[in-house]
Design an enzyme around this catalytic site. Sequence first.
Site, PDB file in Angstrom:
ATOM      1  N   THR A  68      40.729  -6.729  97.553  1.00 10.68           N
ATOM      2  CA  THR A  68      42.170  -7.010  97.474  1.00 10.68           C
ATOM      3  C   THR A  68      42.606  -7.938  98.602  1.00 10.68           C
ATOM      4  OG1 THR A  68      42.676  -4.954  96.389  1.00 10.68           O
ATOM      5  CG2 THR A  68      44.396  -5.842  97.800  1.00 10.68           C
ATOM      6  N   ASP A 102      47.232   1.304  94.555  1.00  6.47           N
ATOM      7  CA  ASP A 102      48.337   1.344  95.512  1.00  6.47           C
ATOM      8  C   ASP A 102      49.005  -0.011  95.731  1.00  6.47           C
ATOM      9  OD1 ASP A 102      45.811   0.571  96.675  1.00  6.47           O
ATOM     10  OD2 ASP A 102      46.855   0.491  98.594  1.00  6.47           O
TER      11      ASP A 102
HETATM   12  N1  ASP Z   1      43.631  -0.848  96.849  1.00  3.93           N
HETATM   13  C1  ASP Z   1      43.136  -1.515  95.685  1.00  3.93           C
HETATM   14  C2  ASP Z   1      43.267  -0.593  94.499  1.00  3.93           C
HETATM   15  O1  ASP Z   1      43.024   0.593  94.626  1.00  3.93           O
HETATM   16  C3  ASP Z   1      41.726  -1.917  95.781  1.00  3.93           C
HETATM   17  C4  ASP Z   1      41.420  -2.778  96.958  1.00  3.93           C
HETATM   18  O2  ASP Z   1      41.980  -2.593  98.040  1.00  3.93           O
HETATM   19  O3  ASP Z   1      40.553  -3.668  96.820  1.00  3.93           O
HETATM   20  O4  ASP Z   1      43.568  -1.055  93.421  1.00  3.93           O
END
Ligand code: ASP
Length: 315
Positions: A182, A213
């Site tokens: 992300t 999230d």
């Molecule tokens: N937080 C993101 C999710 O759970 C994933 C990530 O941080 O790469 O969708």
Amino acid sequence: MSNFTIVVHGGAGTILKKDMSPELEHAYSGVLQDALDSGYASLEKGGTAIDAVKAAIIVLEDNVLFNAGKGSVFTKKGVQEMDAAIMSGADLSAGAICGVRNVRNPIELAAEVMTNSNHVFLSGKGANDFAIQQGIKLEPDDYFFSQFRYDQWKAIRDSDTYSLDHTNHHLEELLRDRKFGTVGAVAMDAAGNIAAATSTGGMTNKKYGRIGDSPVIGAGTYANNKTCAISCTGHGEMFIRAVASYDVSCLMEYKGLSLQEAMHRVVNEKLVSMNGEGGMIGIDIHGNAAMVFNSAGMYRGLKSSKGENLVAIYK
Ligand code: ASP
């Protein structure tokens, strides 16, 4: 002139030097620097914190190395569904979208929701319809494809039935070897306003329209001029349950903690106690920045008008 700062992340997880070639390390660092430069250039021209986080995120979304926009992970059905959010600390305005497809820059759509709709959070088909109506740039499925994410997905797409089989070392390794790609940015502009933005393809092999999230205001993304601007990366389910980014803000507002202390409390104590792997970047209204993570690494960087400029990957 007042000071301004941009901070970015490109995801946290099991990012180890021993697994990384010098070329790949160079490539990641280069894109992080490009994202910082883009956000910084916007701030230098007198752009707002919102302009800056958007500019930085677009660079990361356009690069296939990160799990956002181009290069997003594959869902159980083998497509890309993306989530993003943006928030302004000056007036608590926010825009978020989830489960969208074919939107070249999901952060642009989130910003469009913030400024040109009466809403905060749009999902799936409706969010896509809004994108078309507002003339947001779309791309065909092929544009989002990356061999690396495809191979990652192929290796676990049938894993449901095996996920409890601990004799399957390959699968165990894959599950342990988690990287959350992300992307996120936080900034303070010369007027002293702060903003946060996050964009993601979510988690590989996600199903049933799972949302993490990142687009959830207060979980993966939050900004408030009273306290701080935060963008998270990690295992989204835990970050939602921990209300991670808002918790940092609350610890500062109601308990008087510093940004660094508050982020440490949430990432290294609360999230660790919940098995929530990941990290976050933050900036407070005095321009202090912090980058805290409980995983092996987090792609990250910072550039400020005080002359600071750093890009880092490992602990
Ligand atoms: N937080 C993101 C999710 O759970 C994933 C990530 O941080 O790469 O969708």
